[in-house]
Scaffold this motif. Structure first.
Motif, PDB file in Angstrom:
ATOM      1  N   SER A 166      14.551  12.118 -48.266  1.00 40.18           N
ATOM      2  CA  SER A 166      14.895  11.221 -47.516  1.00 40.18           C
ATOM      3  C   SER A 166      16.268  10.504 -47.538  1.00 40.18           C
ATOM      4  N   LEU A 167      16.720  10.643 -48.762  1.00 43.69           N
ATOM      5  CA  LEU A 167      17.882   9.735 -49.276  1.00 43.69           C
ATOM      6  C   LEU A 167      19.132  10.014 -48.560  1.00 43.69           C
ATOM      7  N   LYS A 168      19.730   9.094 -47.899  1.00 40.42           N
ATOM      8  CA  LYS A 168      20.869   9.446 -46.946  1.00 40.42           C
ATOM      9  C   LYS A 168      22.070   8.936 -47.643  1.00 40.42           C
ATOM     10  N   ILE A 169      22.212   7.733 -48.451  1.00 38.30           N
ATOM     11  CA  ILE A 169      23.126   7.031 -49.073  1.00 38.30           C
ATOM     12  C   ILE A 169      22.961   6.820 -50.295  1.00 38.30           C
ATOM     13  N   PHE A 170      23.532   6.986 -51.267  1.00 42.42           N
ATOM     14  CA  PHE A 170      23.471   6.846 -52.737  1.00 42.42           C
ATOM     15  C   PHE A 170      24.509   6.416 -53.247  1.00 42.42           C
ATOM     16  N   ASP A 171      25.118   5.231 -53.826  1.00 42.87           N
ATOM     17  CA  ASP A 171      26.116   4.870 -54.652  1.00 42.87           C
ATOM     18  C   ASP A 171      25.736   4.184 -55.842  1.00 42.87           C
ATOM     19  N   VAL A 172      26.506   4.781 -57.022  1.00 45.17           N
ATOM     20  CA  VAL A 172      26.321   4.130 -58.239  1.00 45.17           C
ATOM     21  C   VAL A 172      27.789   3.875 -58.701  1.00 45.17           C
ATOM     22  N   SER A 173      28.671   3.964 -58.033  1.00 43.28           N
ATOM     23  CA  SER A 173      30.001   3.948 -58.383  1.00 43.28           C
ATOM     24  C   SER A 173      30.338   2.361 -59.108  1.00 43.28           C
ATOM     25  N   ASN A 174      31.348   2.163 -60.034  1.00 44.21           N
ATOM     26  CA  ASN A 174      31.742   0.925 -60.712  1.00 44.21           C
ATOM     27  C   ASN A 174      30.551   0.592 -61.442  1.00 44.21           C
ATOM     28  N   ASN A 175      29.959   1.554 -62.477  1.00 42.22           N
ATOM     29  CA  ASN A 175      29.096   1.078 -63.342  1.00 42.22           C
ATOM     30  C   ASN A 175      29.650   1.710 -64.546  1.00 42.22           C
ATOM     31  N   ASP A 176      28.859   2.022 -65.676  1.00 40.18           N
ATOM     32  CA  ASP A 176      29.201   2.525 -66.970  1.00 40.18           C
ATOM     33  C   ASP A 176      28.135   3.744 -67.356  1.00 40.18           C
ATOM     34  N   LEU A 177      27.968   4.489 -66.257  1.00 40.96           N
ATOM     35  CA  LEU A 177      27.289   5.558 -66.469  1.00 40.96           C
ATOM     36  C   LEU A 177      27.707   6.822 -67.533  1.00 40.96           C
ATOM     37  N   CYS A 178      26.911   7.681 -67.743  1.00 42.06           N
ATOM     38  CA  CYS A 178      27.571   8.732 -68.621  1.00 42.06           C
ATOM     39  C   CYS A 178      26.837  10.060 -68.304  1.00 42.06           C
ATOM     40  N   GLY A 179      27.416  11.087 -68.952  1.00 46.91           N
ATOM     41  CA  GLY A 179      27.034  12.339 -68.815  1.00 46.91           C
ATOM     42  C   GLY A 179      27.670  13.103 -67.570  1.00 46.91           C
ATOM     43  N   THR A 180      26.865  13.832 -66.854  1.00 47.29           N
ATOM     44  CA  THR A 180      27.216  14.329 -65.593  1.00 47.29           C
ATOM     45  C   THR A 180      26.301  13.688 -64.283  1.00 47.29           C
ATOM     46  N   PHE A 181      26.640  14.172 -63.011  1.00 49.98           N
ATOM     47  CA  PHE A 181      25.759  13.793 -61.974  1.00 49.98           C
ATOM     48  C   PHE A 181      25.292  15.112 -61.393  1.00 49.98           C
ATOM     49  N   PRO A 182      24.063  14.770 -60.655  1.00 51.47           N
ATOM     50  CA  PRO A 182      23.285  15.948 -60.202  1.00 51.47           C
ATOM     51  C   PRO A 182      24.097  16.267 -58.929  1.00 51.47           C
ATOM     52  N   THR A 183      23.691  17.524 -58.575  1.00 51.68           N
ATOM     53  CA  THR A 183      24.370  18.319 -57.222  1.00 51.68           C
ATOM     54  C   THR A 183      23.261  19.141 -56.538  1.00 51.68           C
ATOM     55  N   SER A 184      22.025  18.969 -56.963  1.00 47.23           N
ATOM     56  CA  SER A 184      20.995  19.713 -56.306  1.00 47.23           C
ATOM     57  C   SER A 184      20.007  18.805 -55.463  1.00 47.23           C
ATOM     58  N   GLY A 185      19.090  19.239 -54.633  1.00 49.30           N
ATOM     59  CA  GLY A 185      18.401  18.744 -54.037  1.00 49.30           C
ATOM     60  C   GLY A 185      18.957  17.521 -52.749  1.00 49.30           C
ATOM     61  N   SER A 186      18.637  16.581 -52.650  1.00 48.58           N
ATOM     62  CA  SER A 186      19.223  15.530 -52.005  1.00 48.58           C
ATOM     63  C   SER A 186      20.548  15.225 -52.149  1.00 48.58           C
ATOM     64  N   PHE A 187      20.999  15.396 -53.517  1.00 49.51           N
ATOM     65  CA  PHE A 187      22.154  15.049 -54.019  1.00 49.51           C
ATOM     66  C   PHE A 187      23.325  15.947 -53.555  1.00 49.51           C
ATOM     67  N   SER A 188      23.089  17.007 -52.956  1.00 46.29           N
ATOM     68  CA  SER A 188      23.910  18.012 -52.500  1.00 46.29           C
ATOM     69  C   SER A 188      24.882  17.640 -51.594  1.00 46.29           C
ATOM     70  N   LYS A 189      24.445  16.597 -50.727  1.00 45.18           N
ATOM     71  CA  LYS A 189      25.383  16.234 -49.695  1.00 45.18           C
ATOM     72  C   LYS A 189      26.280  14.882 -50.008  1.00 45.18           C
ATOM     73  N   PHE A 190      26.401  14.526 -51.247  1.00 48.72           N
ATOM     74  CA  PHE A 190      26.841  13.149 -51.712  1.00 48.72           C
ATOM     75  C   PHE A 190      28.207  13.699 -52.225  1.00 48.72           C
ATOM     76  N   SER A 191      29.283  12.906 -51.982  1.00 48.73           N
ATOM     77  CA  SER A 191      30.606  13.397 -52.571  1.00 48.73           C
ATOM     78  C   SER A 191      30.715  12.515 -53.949  1.00 48.73           C
ATOM     79  N   GLU A 192      31.961  12.733 -54.349  1.00 45.79           N
ATOM     80  CA  GLU A 192      32.278  12.355 -55.645  1.00 45.79           C
ATOM     81  C   GLU A 192      32.527  10.594 -55.556  1.00 45.79           C
ATOM     82  N   GLU A 193      32.620  10.427 -54.404  1.00 49.94           N
ATOM     83  CA  GLU A 193      32.887   8.897 -54.232  1.00 49.94           C
ATOM     84  C   GLU A 193      31.579   8.063 -54.385  1.00 49.94           C
ATOM     85  N   SER A 194      30.622   8.394 -54.593  1.00 54.99           N
ATOM     86  CA  SER A 194      29.439   7.924 -54.981  1.00 54.99           C
ATOM     87  C   SER A 194      29.252   7.793 -56.491  1.00 54.99           C
ATOM     88  N   PHE A 195      30.043   8.306 -57.186  1.00 52.55           N
ATOM     89  CA  PHE A 195      29.901   8.261 -58.597  1.00 52.55           C
ATOM     90  C   PHE A 195      31.207   7.749 -59.211  1.00 52.55           C
TER      91      PHE A 195
END
Length: 219
Positions: A166-195
């Motif tokens: 059901s996730l429509k908007i996901f935003d974790v920008s401006n943090n100190d996260l590391c690694g890579t970000f997922p692109t599967s499932g509901s995350f396939s519709k989120f752009s790099e702006e979210s990260f």
């Protein structure tokens, strides 16, 4: 006459037994909310009406309830609150909107928020939360909006979050996260702006190559 008296007694007993159910629930939710009040400094007195001696927290400002007097919404965005979140918030089983954006809340995001199965919107952006994103948030199957941007969160993005269809908007920008970000499932519709603006976040994950361990620490 004796039979009528017995029936009357049984009926009265059933009514009396049913009465405490709603107040008991109200007290439980009131206690959870009052735990939050005790954990924050409220310089603008926005929580002044949160009186623990009242049976029904639905009379408190910034709290919305349904017809059963169960808390469905908590609106405390931009309220100048200083402090931390409390695990007791996980007891608000019918909560749909948890709006705590633009405060000065610190410490970790409680994993107990993953118990809020009715939650539609979780807005914790522009605070000072630290620690990792709880993987328990993946249990929020009705969640539409998850905004955690503008904090100091570390670690990786839990891959379990991709199962929230059901996730429509996901935003974790401006943090100190590391690694890579997922692109599967509901995350396939989120752009790099979210990260964006996570200096240690390397970009989208490559299939079969995820650079983090099971504890959420980046290699």
């Amino acid at each position: 006459m004796a039979m009528w008296a017995l029936l009357h007694l049984l009926t009265t007993a059933l009514v009396l037994l049913s009465w405490p159910l709603t107040p008991a629930t109200a007290n439980l939710e009131g206690d959870a909310l009052f735990a939050l009040r005790k954990a924050v400094k409220d310089s603008n007195n926005v929580l002044q009406s949160w009186d623990p001696t009242l049976v029904d927290p639905c009379t408190w400002f910034h709290v919305t309830c349904d017809g059963d007097n169960r808390v469905t919404r908590l609106d405390l965005g931009n309220a100048n609150l200083v402090g931390s979140l409390v695990p007791e918030l996980g007891k608000l089983q019918r909560l749909q909107y948890l709006e705590l954006y633009m405060n000065n809340l610190t410490g970790p995001i409680p994993k107990e928020l993953g118990r809020l199965k009715s939650l539609v919107s979780l807005d914790l952006y522009h605070n000072n939360f630290t620690g990792s994103i709880p993987s328990s948030l993946s249990n929020l199957s009705n969640l539409n909006f998850l905004r955690l941007n503008g904090n100091r969160l570390t670690g990786t993005i839990p891959r379990k979050l991709t199962k929230i269809r059901s996730l429509k908007i996901f935003d974790v920008s401006n943090n100190d996260l590391c690694g890579t970000f997922p692109t599967s499932g509901s995350f396939s519709k989120f752009s790099e702006e979210s990260f964006k603006n996570n200096p240690r976040l390397e970009g989208p994950e490559l299939m079969g190559f995820v650079r983090y361990d099971t504890t959420g620490n980046c290699n």
